[in-house]
Design a protein around this motif. Structure first.
Motif: not given
Length: 257
Positions: A15, A18-19, A80, A164, A206, A210, A213-214
């Motif tokens: 994960a 990927e992220v 991260n 995740h 978590w 995310l 980041r979006h």
């Protein structure tokens, strides 16, 4: 009678890879500011006499005298949580595994020779070495509560991987406890003691990671709330504001500007 192999652990790195974007660049001139990855030791790199891969989160005031190759590591370091959880230094002897030793030898060979595609080959091999260092850090765990300790835990890592990999799922404590084959009470106690927070607090953290980041990528607040698993844009905005001190729309506007 042939015994069945042990069930494989869930992929605790997938994960994050990927992220977050892992980029490792070999340096023409040594850079002591971190994060820095080094290949150090004897010329032969035969796994003896201290040959090792070293990662330093905050760099070096001076590079070790036996350093062979240095590389800068960028794994979206500021956002991260895996990088935030890394110890300041981790040193992995080449003799720890045949794969690590073989990769280090190929890496050193590319560094010494001037062949076509040398720079690309060095950087790709450096990324593989960094992944091996991350594996070692996860397998080793940590002395204090946190993400590394949780990922190293033989049962709790399955709950963390579930979070995740499917953050938008409406997880309950019972769901996550089932993933670990622990009772609800044992899971709650072990998770808090090992990770340093409750499972639901980690899930929210978590999701917010995310979401940032979006938003930074330009996604709309409502879409981000849905993708991150929040029940509504209003609930997402409240959680985001509590965590970061400003509304999500402010981050989106900054990203657009």
């Amino acid at each position: 009678m042939i015994q069945s192999p042990k069930p494989a652990k869930a992929d605790r790195l997938a994960a994050f890879i990927e992220v977050f974007k892992l980029r490792v660049a070999v340096l023409a001139e040594p850079l002591t500011r971190g994060p820095v990855l080094l290949l150090a030791g004897e010329d032969e790199m035969d796994g003896k006499a201290g040959a090792r891969v070293v990662f330093r989160l905050h760099g070096f005031s001076a590079l070790p005298p036996d350093v062979r190759v240095a590389a800068h590591v960028d794994f979206d370091n500021d956002t991260n949580p895996l990088m935030s959880a890394m110890p300041d230094e981790i040193s992995v002897p080449l003799k720890e595994s045949l794969a690590l030793e073989a990769t280090a030898k190929a890496f050193l060979s590319e560094a010494i020779e001037s062949r076509c595609g040398r720079s690309a080959a060095l950087n790709r091999l450096a990324e593989v070495l960094m992944l091996m260092v991350l594996r070692s850090a996860i397998d080793t765990g940590a002395q204090k509560p946190g993400l590394l300790a949780g990922l190293a835990h033989p049962a709790l890592h399955r709950a963390l991987v579930s979070i995740h990999e499917a953050p938008s799922r409406q997880w309950t404590v019972d769901d996550l406890a089932d993933r670990t084959a622990m009772s609800r009470s044992a899971f709650m106690s072990a998770f808090r003691a090992t990770v340093g927070m409750t499972p639901m607090a980690y899930l929210s953290s978590w999701r917010l990671t995310l979401a940032r980041r979006h938003l930074a990528a330009g996604d709309a607040v409502k879409l981000t709330a849905r993708r991150a698993g929040f029940g509504s844009a209003a609930a997402f905005s409240r959680a985001f504001s509590r965590a970061y001190g400003h509304a999500p729309a402010e981050l989106k506007r900054a990203a657009s500007a």
